[in-house]
Design an enzyme around this catalytic site. Structure first.
Site, short mmCIF file in Angstrom:
data_model
loop_
_atom_site.label_atom_id
_atom_site.label_comp_id
_atom_site.label_asym_id
_atom_site.label_seq_id
_atom_site.Cartn_x
_atom_site.Cartn_y
_atom_site.Cartn_z
N LYS A 178 -6.65 0.28 -8.11
CA LYS A 178 -5.84 -0.97 -8.15
C LYS A 178 -6.06 -1.12 -6.56
CE LYS A 178 -2.21 -2.14 -6.42
NZ LYS A 178 -2.66 -3.38 -5.78
N GLU A 253 -1.91 9.78 0.83
CA GLU A 253 -2.07 9.52 2.53
C GLU A 253 -1.29 8.30 2.80
OE1 GLU A 253 -3.49 8.60 5.46
OE2 GLU A 253 -5.41 8.14 4.89
N CYS A 287 -4.41 4.15 9.95
CA CYS A 287 -3.35 5.29 9.80
C CYS A 287 -3.45 6.41 10.89
CB CYS A 287 -3.09 5.66 8.43
SG CYS A 287 -4.84 6.42 7.70
N GLU A 384 5.42 3.86 13.29
CA GLU A 384 3.76 3.57 13.07
C GLU A 384 4.08 1.99 13.41
OE1 GLU A 384 2.00 3.81 9.53
OE2 GLU A 384 0.33 4.59 10.19
P1 ADP Z 1 1.23 -1.93 3.50
O1 ADP Z 1 2.45 -2.34 3.91
O2 ADP Z 1 0.31 -1.42 4.47
O3 ADP Z 1 0.47 -3.12 2.84
P2 ADP Z 1 1.69 -0.62 1.05
O4 ADP Z 1 2.06 0.77 0.90
O5 ADP Z 1 2.76 -1.60 0.78
O6 ADP Z 1 1.20 -0.71 2.61
O7 ADP Z 1 0.67 -0.89 0.12
C1 ADP Z 1 -0.56 -0.15 -0.26
C2 ADP Z 1 -0.95 -0.26 -1.63
O8 ADP Z 1 0.17 0.04 -2.52
C3 ADP Z 1 -1.66 -1.85 -1.87
O9 ADP Z 1 -2.40 -1.60 -3.14
C4 ADP Z 1 -0.31 -2.38 -2.72
O10 ADP Z 1 -0.74 -3.30 -3.55
C5 ADP Z 1 0.31 -1.13 -3.30
N1 ADP Z 1 1.86 -1.32 -3.65
C6 ADP Z 1 2.76 -1.78 -2.82
N2 ADP Z 1 3.96 -1.74 -3.60
C7 ADP Z 1 3.71 -1.00 -4.71
C8 ADP Z 1 4.61 -0.51 -5.84
N3 ADP Z 1 5.95 -0.87 -5.82
N4 ADP Z 1 3.92 0.02 -6.93
C9 ADP Z 1 2.48 0.05 -6.77
N5 ADP Z 1 1.74 0.06 -5.72
C10 ADP Z 1 2.53 -0.65 -4.86
#
Ligand code: ADP
Length: 480
Positions: A178, A253, A287, A384
């Site tokens: 995903k 990660e 990161c 960060e």
């Molecule tokens: P950033 O803040 O850098 O966008 P995230 O951790 O929010 O980092 O996003 C990284 C990945 O995690 C993306 O693919 C995002 O769609 C997904 N993501 C964000 N929230 C959720 C959640 N609650 N469950 C599953 N995947 C998520």
């Protein structure tokens, strides 16, 4: 400026070897212009379930494919990616914003993980133990984990996928990816090439949809045996909790906060170049990016002056224009976060040496910024930043600095500039991080174990270690 009508974008999900639409779609925008590039389907829960079922069915066939054949298919995928490098890089820049030269670099880097993990010898890790009553009575074999899921971020839309998918597939696992909603087109283009390379249906699937819904389904599924996630620490924690009921294997990660330490004896010119590379690459949205820079008192002034000179030479702009070295931030939220951290630092006594504001109000650009007199009291040192802001912290006592850095939550990477072996050894040993760059600002490579400790997560990607994440160990006792 190139338009999406000259670059073909795959606007469907890829499930079980088929290109799939859904009732709802989501728009993807170009962060440099705000224009809509296209849409991707928002798969519903039944479609996600069907994907998991297909990946499971494919798994029991794929694990039986001889290792050398699996690796051969990975190599064919690698070759196609390298042949299509230019097109992939353009798609990447369109949806992510990084300069085209960086995007080209990322595609090569992403492909290098596939090439690396296509080595059959990485899988010869079994053993016969000599402790049984007869020879060959105690065997240890490595087996694929099973169906795996990967949730990936937008900062490296290609590499964060291949460093998970390649070892999983080499090991005999199948994968459901995903991608981040900001950057799905690179992922889908990679899937298209995997299909062309001849990967069997269901072995690699790329699904798009609501992150929370898809994440909840993937983590709750009993068929999915492992989750590999790259992203924020907050979401990593949530996903880890969601994986607890099914006791899934996890690779996480998560966020970093890499200190960049310049000792009194450092080569200042090299340190400034390293800082530019480690801090401003991908507009600071990496990161392993250097976060705050800790500069020994003796060299603080010359380092700061030279850094500002070089930072002012960086060129902002749309990633597809030649000579641009810094693209936009990914979205408004990223811009607001940088502004909030900057305001906190200035309120607490930091001084602006250059930058410090948006560039062109209608897009997500932030001027590369250097802040003097930063301290551990500031959020930009504790958190960060994920943006082009370099806070400079002056230090006099290395022992105290190490102690302060150990208090930090993250533990991904650290950079040290020094010519003194004893100093280097001390920092390298005593900093609580997964990776240390000594006299270099660039550390990543497909052949090395990438990953962090503490709140930066668990598991390693790349190197020999990278494949272990997708293998289980089975012990077999053979008795007459
Ligand atoms: P950033 O803040 O850098 O966008 P995230 O951790 O929010 O980092 O996003 C990284 C990945 O995690 C993306 O693919 C995002 O769609 C997904 N993501 C964000 N929230 C959720 C959640 N609650 N469950 C599953 N995947 C998520």
């Amino acid at each position: 400026m190139f338009k999406n009508d000259v670059i073909e974008l795959r606007q469907q999900a890829f499930v079980n070897g088929q290109w799939l639409d859904a009732d709802a779609v989501e728009e993807v925008v170009n962060p440099a212009t705000g224009e809509c590039l296209g849409t991707v389907p928002q798969l519903n829960s039944a479609q996600v379930e069907a994907c998991i079922a297909a990946a499971e069915q494919a798994y029991y066939l794929w694990r039986e494919v001889p290792v050398r054949e699996r690796c051969g298919l990975l190599l064919a995928w690698y070759e196609l990616i390298m042949a299509e490098r230019e097109r992939l890089a353009r798609i990447l820049t369109l949806e992510q914003g990084k300069p085209l030269a960086e995007a080209l670099g990322e595609i090569t880097y992403a492909a290098s993980y596939i090439q690396w993990f296509a080595q059959p010898s990485l899988l010869d890790g079994g053993a016969t133990l000599p402790y049984g009553e007869t020879p060959l009575s105690m065997l240890v074999v490595k087996e694929p984990v099973g169906v795996c899921a990967a949730i990936t971020p937008w900062n490296f839309p290609a590499a964060m996928i291949t460093r998970k998918v390649a070892p999983a597939l080499a090991a005999g696992c199948t994968m459901i990816v995903k991608p981040a909603p900001d950057t799905p087109f690179t992922a889908l283009a990679l899937a298209e090439l995997a299909q062309r390379a001849g990967l069997p249906a269901g072995v690699l699937n790329v699904i798009t949809g609501d992150a929370q819904q898809v994440g909840a389904q993937l983590t709750a599924s009993k068929q999915v045996r492992k989750l590999s996630f790259t992203g924020s620490t907050a979401v990593g924690r949530l996903l880890m909790a969601q994986c607890a009921p099914t006791l899934k294997r996890l690779s996480l990660e998560l966020g970093g906060n890499a200190p960049f330490i310049v000792c009194a004896d450092a080569d200042i010119e090299a340190a400034v170049d390293g800082a530019i590379a480690a801090k401003f690459r991908n507009a600071g949205q990496t990161c392993v990016c250097a976060n705050a820079l800790f500069i020994a008192d003796e060299v603080y002034q010359p380092f700061a002056e030279r850094l500002v000179e070089k930072v002012q030479q960086l060129r902002l702009g749309s990633g597809d224009q030649t000579d641009v070295t810094i693209g936009p931030l990914i979205n408004r939220a990223a811009l607001h976060k940088v502004e909030k951290l900057l305001l906190d630092a200035l309120t607490k006594g930091a001084k602006l040496l250059c930058g410090g504001k948006r560039w062109q109000s209608d897009a997500n650009w932030f001027l590369p910024t250097v802040l003097a007199d930063a301290s551990f009291a500031m959020e930009c040192v504790q958190e960060e930043i994920f943006g082009p802001v370099a806070p400079l912290v002056r230090f006099t006592d290395e022992t105290q600095l190490i102690q302060q850095l150990r208090q930090q939550e993250a533990g991904l990477a650290a950079y040290v500039y020094s010519q003194d072996l004893k100093r280097i050894q001390r920092f390298a040993r005593e900093l609580e991080v997964g990776m240390v760059g000594v006299n270099t600002g660039l550390i990543s490579d497909a052949a090395v174990p990438f990953g962090g400790v503490k709140a930066s997560g668990m598991g390693r990607e790349g190197g020999r270690q990278g494949i272990e994440e997708y293998l289980e160990t089975k012990y077999i006792k053979l008795s007459n």
